[in-house]
Design a protein around this motif. Structure first.
Motif, PDB file in Angstrom:
ATOM      1  N   GLY A  14       0.812  -1.207   0.000  1.00 46.88           N
ATOM      2  CA  GLY A  14       0.000   0.000   0.000  1.00 46.88           C
ATOM      3  C   GLY A  14       0.846   1.258   0.000  1.00 46.88           C
ATOM      4  N   ASN A  15       0.247   2.358   0.454  1.00 51.57           N
ATOM      5  CA  ASN A  15       0.920   3.651   0.394  1.00 51.57           C
ATOM      6  C   ASN A  15       2.171   3.722   1.260  1.00 51.57           C
ATOM      7  N   MET A  16       2.117   3.147   2.472  1.00 55.92           N
ATOM      8  CA  MET A  16       3.295   3.212   3.341  1.00 55.92           C
ATOM      9  C   MET A  16       4.446   2.407   2.749  1.00 55.92           C
ATOM     10  N   ALA A  17       4.152   1.211   2.241  1.00 58.17           N
ATOM     11  CA  ALA A  17       5.201   0.405   1.605  1.00 58.17           C
ATOM     12  C   ALA A  17       5.806   1.154   0.426  1.00 58.17           C
ATOM     13  N   GLU A  18       4.962   1.791  -0.365  1.00 60.86           N
ATOM     14  CA  GLU A  18       5.463   2.559  -1.504  1.00 60.86           C
ATOM     15  C   GLU A  18       6.359   3.707  -1.058  1.00 60.86           C
ATOM     16  N   SER A  19       5.951   4.421  -0.003  1.00 60.24           N
ATOM     17  CA  SER A  19       6.752   5.543   0.498  1.00 60.24           C
ATOM     18  C   SER A  19       8.123   5.077   0.966  1.00 60.24           C
ATOM     19  N   ILE A  20       8.150   3.962   1.703  1.00 59.86           N
ATOM     20  CA  ILE A  20       9.427   3.435   2.200  1.00 59.86           C
ATOM     21  C   ILE A  20      10.294   2.979   1.034  1.00 59.86           C
ATOM     22  N   ALA A  21       9.708   2.220   0.120  1.00 54.88           N
ATOM     23  CA  ALA A  21      10.479   1.700  -1.016  1.00 54.88           C
ATOM     24  C   ALA A  21      11.047   2.834  -1.857  1.00 54.88           C
ATOM     25  N   ARG A  22      10.237   3.845  -2.128  1.00 52.81           N
ATOM     26  CA  ARG A  22      10.713   4.983  -2.922  1.00 52.81           C
ATOM     27  C   ARG A  22      11.842   5.722  -2.204  1.00 52.81           C
ATOM     28  N   GLY A  23      11.681   5.951  -0.911  1.00 52.31           N
ATOM     29  CA  GLY A  23      12.706   6.654  -0.154  1.00 52.31           C
ATOM     30  C   GLY A  23      14.011   5.891  -0.108  1.00 52.31           C
ATOM     31  N   VAL A  24      13.924   4.590   0.115  1.00 50.95           N
ATOM     32  CA  VAL A  24      15.111   3.737   0.179  1.00 50.95           C
ATOM     33  C   VAL A  24      15.848   3.744  -1.160  1.00 50.95           C
ATOM     34  N   ALA A  25      15.081   3.643  -2.251  1.00 45.52           N
ATOM     35  CA  ALA A  25      15.694   3.640  -3.589  1.00 45.52           C
ATOM     36  C   ALA A  25      16.264   5.014  -3.943  1.00 45.52           C
ATOM     37  N   LYS A  26      15.529   6.062  -3.626  1.00 49.92           N
ATOM     38  CA  LYS A  26      15.948   7.422  -3.994  1.00 49.92           C
ATOM     39  C   LYS A  26      17.249   7.809  -3.304  1.00 49.92           C
ATOM     40  N   LEU A  27      17.400   7.450  -2.008  1.00 52.77           N
ATOM     41  CA  LEU A  27      18.597   7.819  -1.264  1.00 52.77           C
ATOM     42  C   LEU A  27      19.745   6.831  -1.456  1.00 52.77           C
ATOM     43  N   GLY A  28      19.489   5.747  -2.175  1.00 54.87           N
ATOM     44  CA  GLY A  28      20.543   4.779  -2.433  1.00 54.87           C
ATOM     45  C   GLY A  28      20.859   3.881  -1.261  1.00 54.87           C
ATOM     46  N   VAL A  29      19.925   3.786  -0.296  1.00 51.44           N
ATOM     47  CA  VAL A  29      20.134   2.851   0.817  1.00 51.44           C
ATOM     48  C   VAL A  29      20.214   1.426   0.271  1.00 51.44           C
ATOM     49  N   LEU A  30      19.334   1.125  -0.685  1.00 48.79           N
ATOM     50  CA  LEU A  30      19.364  -0.137  -1.434  1.00 48.79           C
ATOM     51  C   LEU A  30      19.020   0.167  -2.888  1.00 48.79           C
ATOM     52  N   PRO A  31      19.557  -0.601  -3.820  1.00 45.02           N
ATOM     53  CA  PRO A  31      19.091  -0.459  -5.204  1.00 45.02           C
ATOM     54  C   PRO A  31      17.679  -1.027  -5.313  1.00 45.02           C
ATOM     55  N   PRO A  32      16.850  -0.507  -6.211  1.00 47.21           N
ATOM     56  CA  PRO A  32      15.479  -1.018  -6.355  1.00 47.21           C
ATOM     57  C   PRO A  32      15.423  -2.520  -6.615  1.00 47.21           C
ATOM     58  N   SER A  33      16.441  -3.061  -7.260  1.00 46.96           N
ATOM     59  CA  SER A  33      16.455  -4.494  -7.569  1.00 46.96           C
ATOM     60  C   SER A  33      16.570  -5.357  -6.315  1.00 46.96           C
ATOM     61  N   SER A  34      16.923  -4.745  -5.188  1.00 46.24           N
ATOM     62  CA  SER A  34      17.014  -5.483  -3.921  1.00 46.24           C
ATOM     63  C   SER A  34      15.708  -5.438  -3.134  1.00 46.24           C
ATOM     64  N   ILE A  35      14.693  -4.794  -3.711  1.00 49.38           N
ATOM     65  CA  ILE A  35      13.395  -4.666  -3.051  1.00 49.38           C
ATOM     66  C   ILE A  35      12.384  -5.530  -3.804  1.00 49.38           C
ATOM     67  N   ARG A  36      11.553  -6.255  -3.057  1.00 44.23           N
ATOM     68  CA  ARG A  36      10.564  -7.101  -3.716  1.00 44.23           C
ATOM     69  C   ARG A  36       9.198  -7.001  -3.030  1.00 44.23           C
ATOM     70  N   ILE A  37       8.166  -7.067  -3.857  1.00 46.03           N
ATOM     71  CA  ILE A  37       6.788  -7.026  -3.363  1.00 46.03           C
ATOM     72  C   ILE A  37       5.943  -7.959  -4.210  1.00 46.03           C
ATOM     73  N   THR A  38       4.694  -8.150  -3.764  1.00 43.84           N
ATOM     74  CA  THR A  38       3.676  -8.780  -4.592  1.00 43.84           C
ATOM     75  C   THR A  38       2.371  -8.074  -4.331  1.00 43.84           C
ATOM     76  N   HIS A  39       1.488  -8.107  -5.307  1.00 44.69           N
ATOM     77  CA  HIS A  39       0.161  -7.510  -5.125  1.00 44.69           C
ATOM     78  C   HIS A  39      -0.771  -8.122  -6.161  1.00 44.69           C
ATOM     79  N   CYS A  40      -2.028  -8.309  -5.768  1.00 45.69           N
ATOM     80  CA  CYS A  40      -2.986  -8.935  -6.677  1.00 45.69           C
ATOM     81  C   CYS A  40      -3.479  -7.976  -7.756  1.00 45.69           C
ATOM     82  N   ARG A  41      -3.361  -6.661  -7.498  1.00 41.60           N
ATOM     83  CA  ARG A  41      -3.849  -5.681  -8.464  1.00 41.60           C
ATOM     84  C   ARG A  41      -2.730  -5.207  -9.379  1.00 41.60           C
ATOM     85  N   THR A  42      -3.004  -5.259 -10.674  1.00 41.62           N
ATOM     86  CA  THR A  42      -1.999  -4.901 -11.674  1.00 41.62           C
ATOM     87  C   THR A  42      -1.511  -3.473 -11.502  1.00 41.62           C
TER      88      THR A  42
END
Length: 274
Positions: free
Chosen positions: A18-46
């Motif tokens: 949801g929104n909180m997961a998205e905020s954390i993932a975006r922040g982590v990727a933007k600041l370079g804490v982790l590359p986006p390829s090191s983050i994984r999720i799943t969701h039923c909605r396309t």
């Protein structure tokens, strides 16, 4: 990418996208804490999958796969389904993994019982995470390591500021910073309405109100001075500001805000018990 180089690499998974997961993932990727390829999720909605794919997050098919392919798992589902989700994932968790819960009102002992996991950290962020200005508080479970704490701190520093506190304070944290943004939205709306009542155009009044609140908060954070001192610095004898403050005192402004925090804290305690 300096932040990434300074930390050991690990894989981060989200249960709940949801929104909180998205905020954390975006922040982590933007600041370079982790590359986006090191983050994984799943969701039923396309549409939700596409949001995460748009900034490079790896999309998996099931929650079990996310757990299996992650070192740190952030549980960001609604509180009422935490038990169901953890019981379903219990067999996929292991002592090599760290479980981080951002679900309001769910205590460490319950998280441990439902998941069978002992390396657990509980975090209470708030909605300004969406603009990188979250106020988060962390409680570290007994079996979580110092490295676990450092890693989780790096994740939540990417969306704002994080403090560490005993779990006994978490209901009050929810009442203050968890619910607090709503109180400030009400204050901004009221300030803007006051500007309109005084003759300002609506768009100008709202812009001035929101920027004034932002600037005042920044003054407290950046100067380290007590809010009372900062208030006194703009309150001249027999001036405009003291006239306004007198009206706030007549309306029990401070007492009302204090009561709002206490009421929200009590409600959180009630919800935690049920």
């Amino acid at each position: 990418m300096a932040a990434t180089a300074a930390l050991d690499m690990f894989k981060l998974g989200f249960i709940g996208a949801g929104n909180m997961a998205e905020s954390i993932a975006r922040g982590v990727a933007k600041l370079g804490v982790l590359p986006p390829s090191s983050i994984r999720i799943t969701h039923c909605r396309t549409e939700r999958r596409l949001v995460f794919e748009s900034f490079g997050v790896k999309i998996l098919e099931t929650n079990a796969q996310v757990v299996d392919d992650s070192d740190i798992i952030i549980l960001s589902v609604k509180p009422q389904i935490v038990k169901k989700v953890l019981l379903e994932l219990k067999s996929f968790l292991s002592e090599e993994k760290v479980l981080v819960s951002v679900a309001a009102g769910i205590k460490l002992k319950d998280l441990q019982e439902w998941s069978g996991q002992r390396r657990i950290i509980r975090v209470m962020p708030n909605t300004p995470a969406a603009v990188g200005l979250a106020a988060s508080v962390m409680c570290v479970g007994e079996m979580a390591t110092k490295k676990d704490e450092e890693r989780v701190t790096s994740l939540f520093n990417a969306i704002g500021k994080i403090w560490t506190a005993d779990e006994k304070y978490f209901d009050a944290v929810t009442g203050l910073s968890g619910s607090g943004p709503a109180y400030i939205y009400v204050a901004i709306e009221a300030l803007a309405d006051g500007g309109v009542a005084a003759g300002l155009p609506r768009d100008l009044a709202l812009g001035l109100a929101s920027q004034t609140v932002l600037g005042a908060a920044a003054m407290v954070n950046h100067t380290g001075r007590h809010p009372g001192q900062l208030k006194d610095a703009v309150t001249s004898p027999a001036g405009t500001t003291i006239a306004g403050i007198q009206e706030l005192e007549r309306g029990s402004f401070r007492g009302t805000l204090m009561n709002a925090v206490v009421a929200a804290t009590k409600r959180c305690q009630e919800l935690s018990q049920t």
